[in-house]
Motif scaffolding. Structure first.
Motif: not given
Ligand code: NAI
Ligand code: ISE
Length: 339
Positions: A104, A108, A111
């Motif tokens: 994750q 991040n 993204d």
């Protein structure tokens, strides 16, 4: 053009990288440093004989106008914060592995980089720059042993300190295999399982050592890796690929062989600094060249960092459950499709 670099984290590899960026590679200069341990940073600057300003606040270093690009060599759990801050400042950033300690965390970063619209991140996976891995890859790509069926690896360190925990065998150590084997085999992972053999008496109470990770790839190749971080005898990285027509071995690093005192002897290196010394040079020169040319064409991308972390998450789960855990890798976005 000389790239002016700010380094966050001036410990073991931070100092190695500052040295090469300052005195060995072409087109870079370290102008700023930060470490939570001010003394460590200041002593490093002195020992390496550079003129670099100490910043007490890493975020001020990232935003400083004198800093063109950032190198993150602090502890793994801090990487996500510093890489995201570099992207927010529009600055190219080289981040040591792992890109972040969870998938994750890496997502991040992916993204944020996509939202920025231009690649800025290179991850410090150096093995694809190592000449021995390159020779092995060339042999496989040339079809010299036919289709690979089975891979056996060893990732042995002589010792680790007390802060090293069982999951670090995956997120800190095995993460190198997770990166390099995707590249070597042109494949992705499908599942992971972890087995704990008898524990060495040299490991701390909170560390399971050695461990065996068994991966299966999408093409059906089975990869068996022994991780042993208190092996004592040396820093030993091995890789053997068994194919339809033969076996290919990762070349041993160059060492003089002795016939001496009734023995046939060859040294084994004791740490990563020497084993991958040339690979670190080439990967950081690639970073300088990526930034100065304005295009990231070489080295591990944030997506590569994410791919390794997706597999690492499954391996950590497999450590805990003892089960075969699936690895579900999302499709590579067009943004990262061409390197
Ligand atoms: P180290 O413990 O020797 O150095 C880390 C430094 O970061 C320390 O000086 C510490 O004070 C500093 N630091 C920690 N938190 C910080 C924060 N919030 N802000 C600023 N500084 C902070 O560790 P080492 O071995 O240099 O590892 C650093 C990173 O490099 C790790 O992510 C590790 O996995 C990676 N590494 C990669 C290698 C490779 O083969 N590519 C080899 C060794 C390390
Ligand atoms: C270390 O951080 C590295 O990256 C080394 O290459 C690896 O062999 C070691 O296990 C890690 O702790």
């Amino acid at each position: 053009m000389t790239l002016k670099i700010g380094v966050i984290g001036t410990g073991a590899i931070g100092q190695e990288h500052i040295e090469r960026l300052s005195h060995k590679l072409i087109g870079s200069r370290v102008v700023a440093v930060n470490d939570i341990n001010e003394q460590v940073a200041k002593e490093a600057v002195k020992r390496i004989s550079i003129e670099a300003k100490f910043y007490a606040d890493p975020h001020k270093l990232i935003k400083a106008t004198e800093v063109d690009a950032v190198v993150v060599t602090s502890w793994g759990p801090t990487h996500e914060e510093f890489v995201l801050a570099s992207i927010a400042a529009g600055k190219p950033v080289f981040c040591e592995k792992p890109l972040a300690v969870t998938a994750q965390g890496c997502k991040n970063i992916v993204d944020a980089e996509i939202a920025h619209g231009k690649r800025l991140v290179q991850v410090g996976f150096m093995r694809p720059f190592d000449s021995t891995y390159r020779q092995l890859k060339q042999a496989l790509d040339n079809g010299e042993i036919g289709q690979p069926l089975l891979v056996n690896c060893k990732h042995f360190n002589p010792e680790v300190d007390d802060s090293y925990k069982t999951d670090m065998a995956i997120v800190d150590t095995f993460i190198h295999e997770l990166d390099v084997l995707r590249w070597l085999l042109n494949d992705d992972y499908k599942s992971a399982r972890v087995i704990y053999p008898r524990k060495t008496s040299k490991a701390s109470s909170h560390l399971a050592d050695p461990q065996i990770v068994i991966l299966e790839t999408v093409k059906g190749i089975v990869i068996n890796t022994e991780i042993f971080v208190n092996c004592r005898y040396g820093y030993d990285i091995q890789c053997e690929v068994i194919g339809e027509d033969g076996i290919a071995y990762l070349p041993e690093p160059n060492q003089v062989t002795f016939r001496k005192a009734a023995n046939l002897q060859r040294g084994i290196l004791m740490d990563w600094k020497k084993r991958f010394i040339d690979a670190y040079d080439v990967e950081l020169q690639a970073f300088i060249n990526n930034v100065t040319s304005g295009e990231f064409t070489q080295g591990a991308s944030a997506w590569d960092g994410y791919a390794a972390a997706v597999a690492a998450d499954a391996c950590v789960k497999a450590q805990q459950t003892g089960n075969i855990e699936p690895i579900e890798m999302p499709v590579t976005p067009a943004f990262y499709a061409q390197k």
